[in-house]
Design an enzyme around this catalytic site. Structure first.
Site, short mmCIF file in Angstrom:
data_model
loop_
_atom_site.label_atom_id
_atom_site.label_comp_id
_atom_site.label_asym_id
_atom_site.label_seq_id
_atom_site.Cartn_x
_atom_site.Cartn_y
_atom_site.Cartn_z
N TYR A 52 -34.45 -16.11 56.94
CA TYR A 52 -33.48 -16.75 57.65
C TYR A 52 -32.95 -15.76 58.84
O TYR A 52 -32.62 -14.34 58.55
CB TYR A 52 -32.31 -16.89 56.80
CG TYR A 52 -31.19 -17.73 57.58
CD1 TYR A 52 -31.06 -18.81 58.06
CD2 TYR A 52 -29.71 -16.85 57.74
CE1 TYR A 52 -30.01 -19.45 58.77
CE2 TYR A 52 -28.92 -17.34 58.49
CZ TYR A 52 -28.86 -18.59 59.00
OH TYR A 52 -27.95 -18.85 59.73
N HIS A 82 -23.35 -19.62 71.26
CA HIS A 82 -22.32 -19.61 70.38
C HIS A 82 -21.32 -18.83 71.24
O HIS A 82 -20.14 -18.99 70.46
CB HIS A 82 -22.63 -18.57 69.21
CG HIS A 82 -23.62 -19.35 68.15
ND1 HIS A 82 -24.73 -19.74 68.49
CD2 HIS A 82 -23.24 -19.30 66.65
CE1 HIS A 82 -25.28 -20.24 66.98
NE2 HIS A 82 -24.32 -19.83 66.21
N ASN A 194 -22.69 -12.35 62.90
CA ASN A 194 -22.35 -12.91 61.58
C ASN A 194 -21.15 -11.65 60.90
O ASN A 194 -21.59 -10.69 60.78
CB ASN A 194 -23.63 -12.86 60.76
CG ASN A 194 -23.52 -14.27 60.11
OD1 ASN A 194 -24.31 -14.17 59.24
ND2 ASN A 194 -22.87 -15.08 60.17
N TYR A 279 23.95 -13.11 48.31
CA TYR A 279 22.62 -12.68 47.90
C TYR A 279 21.85 -11.91 49.15
O TYR A 279 21.28 -11.02 48.93
CB TYR A 279 21.62 -13.94 47.62
CG TYR A 279 22.06 -14.59 46.23
CD1 TYR A 279 22.85 -14.16 45.21
CD2 TYR A 279 21.26 -15.65 45.94
CE1 TYR A 279 23.25 -14.80 44.11
CE2 TYR A 279 21.38 -16.22 44.76
CZ TYR A 279 22.51 -15.78 43.96
OH TYR A 279 22.39 -16.58 42.68
N ARG A 282 23.02 -8.71 48.49
CA ARG A 282 22.89 -7.73 47.30
C ARG A 282 21.42 -7.90 46.79
O ARG A 282 20.96 -6.96 46.29
CB ARG A 282 23.72 -8.75 46.19
CG ARG A 282 23.96 -8.13 44.87
CD ARG A 282 24.55 -8.98 43.70
NE ARG A 282 25.21 -10.24 44.30
CZ ARG A 282 25.19 -11.24 43.65
NH1 ARG A 282 24.59 -11.27 42.26
NH2 ARG A 282 25.67 -12.39 43.73
N PHE A 328 -19.98 -13.16 55.13
CA PHE A 328 -19.35 -13.71 56.19
C PHE A 328 -18.17 -14.56 55.93
O PHE A 328 -17.26 -14.71 57.02
CB PHE A 328 -20.50 -14.38 57.14
CG PHE A 328 -21.01 -15.49 56.44
CD1 PHE A 328 -20.32 -16.65 56.18
CD2 PHE A 328 -22.44 -15.49 56.04
CE1 PHE A 328 -21.12 -17.75 55.43
CE2 PHE A 328 -23.22 -16.25 55.59
CZ PHE A 328 -22.54 -17.56 55.06
N GLU A 413 -22.41 -25.94 56.26
CA GLU A 413 -21.17 -24.63 56.21
C GLU A 413 -20.09 -25.61 55.80
O GLU A 413 -19.25 -26.06 56.65
CB GLU A 413 -21.28 -24.13 57.40
CG GLU A 413 -22.36 -23.05 57.72
CD GLU A 413 -22.66 -22.87 59.07
OE1 GLU A 413 -21.85 -23.12 60.01
OE2 GLU A 413 -23.75 -22.15 59.32
#
Length: 513
Positions: A52, A82, A194, A279, A282, A328, A413
């Site tokens: 791959y 990409h 990646n 609060y 405190r 990844f 994916e």
């Protein structure tokens, strides 16, 4: 020159890289492992078995075999296809971290790249060049693909560099710096994009930016205690020891140190008919201490991720193997960023409640809206509205990003982390909280004016003096926005944090890691 020992980044080292550009180098002992993994990839590229990202397509196209003559083109096409990010560019501090983290990860010797890839990453960093990287477009799985592709495209001379907020072609800037554009070999483009370096850098950016804001919140919270003539009893160490939560114990210690020696506190030790404070005064150790525990855990998660190898497939040279996995997937970063968002929102939320308490004369016993002639003057009435608006906005921004997953790559994916957005959305939240703390700083200091000639503690008086050097007291209404901006700047830039950091014997805000 700072030497990167791959897998051994420390938090203070990352903070230094984030803060300013300083020369980086890789520990020479790392190169043997880098070359060993490179040889494994080269043998795989020359073999017949499908591997791959080496001789196959990507994502859903992983079943497509690529001929040996086209392997370099495969990597070139990967980066070009990409580089599809949109939005404003990432800040230079984030990009510096990305370059350093990617170099450190590849230098661990499990990615199969040539040494020249790592050396180019460092050369670009050391030359002060900032690749132009759009901030939107990553889902935080299969790595931060689009932003890392834009980074790589700039290193190849095809992308752009960020210069004075604008963008310029990368090639002439590389040439001017004496850096040869990258030419990618088998797997190298994939190894560069990646990974989780963008989401991790963004989350670290937020962690580092929030540190002075949190320290300022502690100082201002203590100042509000004195302005409202609150009790320091809730900060008694015996209370917090019984619960045993480390952050709570430390926050109570900060407050005791900040309030020690206050004449305002001494003035109402006797005769005060209020049994317990609200609060927001405190319970500050319980609330802010819980946030501090979360932030300390987040710092550890992000440090691990900064040192991790997160590309795919991974190269195990000792076994002469490439193994596909899913490092990844940025789920650890996504969950850490979501937890940070909640902590940031909570620090702002309790500060907003303290402002509301100060302007409410029935609770604080100060003049209504912190002005002596209420009615003619509105005082801090609408400044509080601004704080409430920002606190409410943070509540919406604190919705977890990690629970929202959209499948990508034709359902190959099919579960993604959304870590990049989870980390990116932290900056507006930090800005909102800084503004809230800035408004409280003004309000608490105004409250102190009504208690004069009594003095607060030495550290709190120094905080008050810091503000008054830029923003005078407000006996009557005036244009307040410039004062709010000045006070907020002291919160953001660490000026106010120095009051806390200057006190001896206190634990560090972040646990040393």
């Amino acid at each position: 020159m700072f030497t990167i020992h791959p897998g051994q980044f420390m938090l203070d080292q990352l903070q230094a890289i984030h803060r300013t550009c300083q020369p980086l180098a890789i520990d020479p002992s790392a190169w043997e492992g880098v070359r060993a993994s490179m040889l494994v990839v080269q043998r795989a590229a020359e073999g017949d078995a499908p591997v791959y990202g080496v001789n196959t397509g990507f994502g859903k196209l992983a079943n497509q075999r690529i001929s040996q003559t086209a392997l370099d083109t495969l990597q070139l096409n990967l980066i070009r296809s990409h580089s599809v990010g949109v939005g404003e560019p990432l800040a230079p501090a984030v990009v510096r971290l990305m370059l350093a983290l990617k170099a450190g990860s590849l230098a661990r010797g499990y990615s199969g790249v040539r040494p020249e890839i790592i050396q180019t990453l460092l050369a670009v960093h050391n030359a002060g060049l900032i690749p132009y990287i759009p901030s939107q477009g990553s889902v935080g799985a299969s790595g931060d693909l689009a932003p890392l592709a834009h980074m790589t495209l700039a290193l190849m001379g095809e992308g752009e560099m960020l210069v004075d907020g604008g963008r310029k072609p990368a090639a002439p800037m590389l040439k001017s710096a004496g850096i040869a554009p990258l030419k990618l070999g088998a797997k190298e483009g994939l190894a560069l994009i990646n990974g989780t370096q963008t989401s991790t850098a963004l989350a670290l950016h937020a962690l580092f930016a929030f540190e002075p804001v949190l320290e300022a919140a502690l100082v201002v919270g203590a100042l509000t205690v004195d302005a409202a003539r609150g009790s320091d009893g809730p900060f008694d160490p015996r209370i917090h020891a019984l619960r045993g939560q480390p952050g709570q114990i430390d926050v109570a210690k900060y407050y005791r140190a900040l309030l020690e020696g206050s004449a305002i506190r001494d003035s109402h030790l006797d005769g005060d008919d209020r049994v317990q404070d609200p609060y927001c005064l405190r319970c500050q150790p319980q609330v802010v201490g819980a946030c501090l525990d979360q932030l300390r855990h987040i710092a550890l998660v992000l440090l691990r991720e900064a040192n991790a190898v997160t590309d795919n497939p991974l190269v195990f040279a000792e076994a002469d193997m490439l193994i596909s996995g899913g490092n990844f997937h940025a789920e650890p970063v996504a969950l850490a960023a979501d937890a940070m968002a909640v902590a940031i929102a909570e620090v702002g939320a309790i500060a907003e409640r303290r402002i509301a308490m100060l302007i409410d004369s029935s609770v604080s016993r100060l003049p209504p809206f912190l002005t002596a002639d209420a009615g003619l003057n509105s005082g801090f009435m609408i400044a509080h509205v601004t704080a409430a608006s920002l606190a409410s906005e943070n509540k919406s921004l604190a919705h977890p990003a990690s629970v929202d997953s959209l499948p990508t790559s034709a359902n190959q994916e099919d579960h993604v982390s959304m870590a990049t957005f989870a980390a990116r959305r932290l900056q507006p939240m930090i800005n909102n909280t800084a503004h809230i703390i800035g408004i409280e700083f003004l309000a608490a200091s105004q409250g102190i004016e009504f208690l004069r000639p009594l003095q607060s503690s030495l550290p709190l008086e120094s905080a008050h003096a810091l503000l008054r050097a830029h923003c005078p007291a407000m006996p009557q209404d005036r244009y307040m926005a410039p004062d709010m901006e000045a006070a907020t700047q002291m919160v953001r830039d660490g000026s106010l944090a120095q009051v806390l950091r200057g006190l001896p014997g206190l634990p560090m805000l972040w646990i040393p890691v």
